[in-house]
Design an enzyme around this catalytic site. Sequence first.
Site, PDB file in Angstrom:
ATOM      1  N   LYS A 177       6.471  -1.818   2.056  1.00 20.06           N
ATOM      2  CA  LYS A 177       5.238  -1.310   2.572  1.00 20.06           C
ATOM      3  C   LYS A 177       4.120  -2.218   2.431  1.00 20.06           C
ATOM      4  CE  LYS A 177       2.950   3.298   3.236  1.00 20.06           C
ATOM      5  NZ  LYS A 177       3.158   3.377   4.430  1.00 20.06           N
ATOM      6  N   TYR A 197       0.925  -1.095   0.132  1.00 16.10           N
ATOM      7  CA  TYR A 197       0.173  -0.061   0.047  1.00 16.10           C
ATOM      8  C   TYR A 197       0.837   1.256  -0.136  1.00 16.10           C
ATOM      9  CZ  TYR A 197       0.895   1.037   4.883  1.00 16.10           C
ATOM     10  OH  TYR A 197       1.513   1.263   6.067  1.00 16.10           O
ATOM     11  N   GLU A 253      12.782   2.544  14.203  1.00 17.65           N
ATOM     12  CA  GLU A 253      11.986   3.445  13.663  1.00 17.65           C
ATOM     13  C   GLU A 253      10.571   3.237  14.474  1.00 17.65           C
ATOM     14  OE1 GLU A 253      10.166   2.676   9.933  1.00 17.65           O
ATOM     15  OE2 GLU A 253      10.282   0.392  10.099  1.00 17.65           O
ATOM     16  N   LEU A 284      10.948   1.236   6.833  1.00 23.13           N
ATOM     17  CA  LEU A 284      10.561   1.695   5.857  1.00 23.13           C
ATOM     18  C   LEU A 284      11.163   2.922   5.371  1.00 23.13           C
ATOM     19  CD1 LEU A 284       7.809   0.946   4.213  1.00 23.13           C
ATOM     20  CD2 LEU A 284       7.140   3.179   5.172  1.00 23.13           C
TER      21      LEU A 284
HETATM   22  N1  PLP Z   1       7.666   3.741   8.940  1.00 24.33           N
HETATM   23  C1  PLP Z   1       6.698   3.042   9.080  1.00 24.33           C
HETATM   24  C2  PLP Z   1       6.689   1.471   9.685  1.00 24.33           C
HETATM   25  C3  PLP Z   1       5.526   3.444   8.710  1.00 24.33           C
HETATM   26  O1  PLP Z   1       4.524   2.680   8.516  1.00 24.33           O
HETATM   27  C4  PLP Z   1       5.529   4.951   7.940  1.00 24.33           C
HETATM   28  C5  PLP Z   1       4.276   5.386   7.423  1.00 24.33           C
HETATM   29  O2  PLP Z   1       3.282   4.955   7.663  1.00 24.33           O
HETATM   30  C6  PLP Z   1       6.626   5.417   7.949  1.00 24.33           C
HETATM   31  C7  PLP Z   1       7.792   4.963   8.408  1.00 24.33           C
HETATM   32  C8  PLP Z   1       6.878   6.849   7.325  1.00 24.33           C
HETATM   33  O3  PLP Z   1       6.690   6.894   6.034  1.00 24.33           O
HETATM   34  P1  PLP Z   1       6.391   8.183   5.157  1.00 24.33           P
HETATM   35  O4  PLP Z   1       7.193   9.186   5.545  1.00 24.33           O
HETATM   36  O5  PLP Z   1       6.465   7.484   3.587  1.00 24.33           O
HETATM   37  O6  PLP Z   1       4.788   8.275   5.490  1.00 24.33           O
END
Ligand code: PLP
Length: 291
Positions: free
Chosen positions: A151, A37, A183, A207
């Site tokens: 993701k 997603y 994270e 991620l």
């Molecule tokens: N890390 C995880 C596990 C996430 O689910 C998300 C966003 O949903 C992020 C980091 C941040 O990613 P982004 O800045 O692309 O929204």
Amino acid sequence: MTPYVADPVYLNGRFLPLAEAGISPLDRGFLYGDGVYEVIPVYGRRLFRLPHHFARLDASLGSIHLLNPLSLKAWQAIFARLVESIPAEDQSIYLQVTRGAAPRDHAFPKETTPTVFAYAAPLKYPEAAQLRDGVGAITVPDIRWLRCDIKAIALLPNVLMRQQAAEAGAAEAILVRDGIATEGSASNIFAVIDNTLVTPPKGPFILPGVTRDLVLELARAHQIPCAERALRADELFRASELMLSSSTKELLPITRVDDKAIGTGQPGPLHLRLHALYQDYKRDFRAGRVD
Ligand code: PLP
């Protein structure tokens, strides 16, 4: 009550009311979490950092051996229709691609048509109090797998860890693997250590956040010292500032971890500066001055 998801939604080539959008119970997304997603913020009806989200979508799809079922042009036409159906100028787009419906078997079916789902919703901004006072976080063992760079829609570990944070009265869980803070359950993390903005490096354990990359880009453009390196969990407590980033939370200060104050216990000067740079960038984007 206004539904959070705005009608119509997009499902497999059609725009239809959410109440009429249905998928097969044999969909592999439903049975196995076999899908990926994206969440893309929309400011002033323009999709923010779209090429970055598409690059990550392609990487996620490639990692699970699926081809992107639609061309960029086809995706853009879907988004345009979804965005125009909502009065709000600022929105978020959710999109999901699964391997589709097939008789239940772990191995990939020989032939399936991916299920493609997307909707737009008015953007929920972080609360003013969270920005003003910062948020609390707890540290939890990172119980996820070794491909956190995908993701994936299979978010059960993230759900459990975030629930643990919620039950502790915290806004986020900071995940710790082998003594290293990776994270958040739904965000990337930054620490300010010896006046350097430190964030864990890309790789299988995080991620690659689109917001993370933009924060680094803005920091570097303004000569703020940055380091992408492993962050030991104990370093969280000697950081002068901590922050989390995500597309919908943007950049939020974390002022307490495991009930211990971080720095002064108040949002710090680097957060203030980076948040302002981020807002300036969004303003320029809305006005069409940056892509
Ligand atoms: N890390 C995880 C596990 C996430 O689910 C998300 C966003 O949903 C992020 C980091 C941040 O990613 P982004 O800045 O692309 O929204």
